[in-house]
Design an enzyme around this catalytic site. Structure first.
Site, PDB file in Angstrom:
ATOM      1  N   MET A  85       0.543   3.472   9.267  1.00  0.00           N
ATOM      2  CA  MET A  85       1.660   2.577   9.576  1.00  0.00           C
ATOM      3  C   MET A  85       1.223   1.166   9.886  1.00  0.00           C
ATOM      4  O   MET A  85       1.874   0.483  10.686  1.00  0.00           O
ATOM      5  CB  MET A  85       2.422   3.084  10.799  1.00  0.00           C
ATOM      6  CG  MET A  85       3.254   4.291  10.507  1.00  0.00           C
ATOM      7  SD  MET A  85       2.208   5.778  10.583  1.00  0.00           S
ATOM      8  CE  MET A  85       3.248   6.989   9.808  1.00  0.00           C
ATOM      9  N   PRO A  86       0.122   0.714   9.342  1.00  0.00           N
ATOM     10  CA  PRO A  86      -0.260  -0.662   9.688  1.00  0.00           C
ATOM     11  C   PRO A  86       0.782  -1.667   9.190  1.00  0.00           C
ATOM     12  O   PRO A  86       1.324  -1.531   8.096  1.00  0.00           O
ATOM     13  CB  PRO A  86      -1.593  -0.851   8.959  1.00  0.00           C
ATOM     14  CG  PRO A  86      -2.102   0.527   8.703  1.00  0.00           C
ATOM     15  CD  PRO A  86      -0.877   1.349   8.485  1.00  0.00           C
ATOM     16  N   ILE A  87       1.051  -2.654  10.037  1.00  0.00           N
ATOM     17  CA  ILE A  87       1.916  -3.772   9.675  1.00  0.00           C
ATOM     18  C   ILE A  87       1.068  -5.031   9.779  1.00  0.00           C
ATOM     19  O   ILE A  87       0.495  -5.316  10.827  1.00  0.00           O
ATOM     20  CB  ILE A  87       3.145  -3.868  10.592  1.00  0.00           C
ATOM     21  CG1 ILE A  87       3.989  -2.589  10.447  1.00  0.00           C
ATOM     22  CG2 ILE A  87       3.977  -5.106  10.269  1.00  0.00           C
ATOM     23  CD1 ILE A  87       5.188  -2.542  11.382  1.00  0.00           C
TER      24      ILE A  87
ATOM     25  N   LYS B 140       2.497  -2.195   5.252  1.00  0.00           N
ATOM     26  CA  LYS B 140       3.495  -3.243   5.016  1.00  0.00           C
ATOM     27  C   LYS B 140       2.845  -4.593   5.278  1.00  0.00           C
ATOM     28  O   LYS B 140       2.121  -4.751   6.268  1.00  0.00           O
ATOM     29  CB  LYS B 140       4.687  -3.096   5.967  1.00  0.00           C
ATOM     30  CG  LYS B 140       5.635  -1.976   5.595  1.00  0.00           C
ATOM     31  CD  LYS B 140       5.284  -0.724   6.338  1.00  0.00           C
ATOM     32  CE  LYS B 140       6.062   0.485   5.837  1.00  0.00           C
ATOM     33  NZ  LYS B 140       5.471   1.740   6.386  1.00  0.00           N
TER      34      LYS B 140
END
Lengths: 63, 63, 63, 63, 63, 63
Positions: free
Chosen positions: A1-3, A40
């Site tokens: 889930m890295p942003i 993302k």
């Protein structure tokens, strides 16, 4: 889930941005063990009157 | 004193943004026990060439 | 694909955060016509020595 | 290595931004013992339909 | 002068972060034609009670 | 309504932060013509394993 958010001085082409998001996504996936669809990326252009180093706007830099 | 920043793909109308800030403010107030005047919201539009998932710019997604 | 970041003064319980993300997600979905799985929320706690209004740290506020 | 981001309602002149980055850089250097070349500042303009307090867009504020 | 911020779920080792910043820096340099010393990266860990998708905290996800 | 976020390498004392927010607030007020109570500042500490320049974590910098 890295942003990921990347602030860049304005002026990059869409082609450069396309390469940037692909390569940064690969770099994140290789490093922290996630799959690409979880990465993302937000690109934020900065005008040359909206970024400063050492108290001097980019637009005012000599050279 | 909550400060909320919302990144959205460009294209929302002012009417949608007006509803968004009202409803998000209500949601924050109900959840964490603050009064509305303490809730600040920043909306940040993202162009379709400035957002990527899975290494692919939004503008390049095959729907 | 909305990405929401909420800065809060530290001290909220997990139960409050659970309510917060559920209600804010609902508020975003109703307002800008997205489905919940596209809404990502980052909560960022601020210590009372890391937030200031009017030049005064939260920890130094009278009352 | 301080990195400063300042969100401002749109409408400031370049002259105001030039003063802003110079004075904020000085303020940071005096307070936390760094030299100016290590201070980076990003200015981010917010349109009046992209900022809200109390659930009301800046553009809709009475007064 | 790119400034990159990466929000990650907590739990990555220093070794993973070391690889991450090296590879992301390379990816940025190759894509937008800057030299490495101009690339700054901020890593921000998110606790599992501070990140949500679809209105559900990461800590509450049924795997 | 300026909102300022300052990322700093960890290790500043509360006394330094107190001076920082007071001086930055003054700098903002003088430059863009707002009153102090409208200036909000968020301080974000970065651990030495969470900040990199040139692809190298701060903790790994020689000297």
């Amino acid at each position: 889930m890295p942003i990921v958010q990347i602030h860049l001085i304005e002026g990059r082409t869409v082609e450069q941005k396309r390469a940037l998001v692909r390569k940064v996504t690969d770099a994140v996936c290789e490093s922290v063990n996630v799959t690409p669809e979880h990465v993302k990326i937000i690109l934020s252009d900065m005008a040359r009157h909206d970024y400063a180093i050492g108290g001097v706007l980019k637009m005012d830099e000599s050279k």
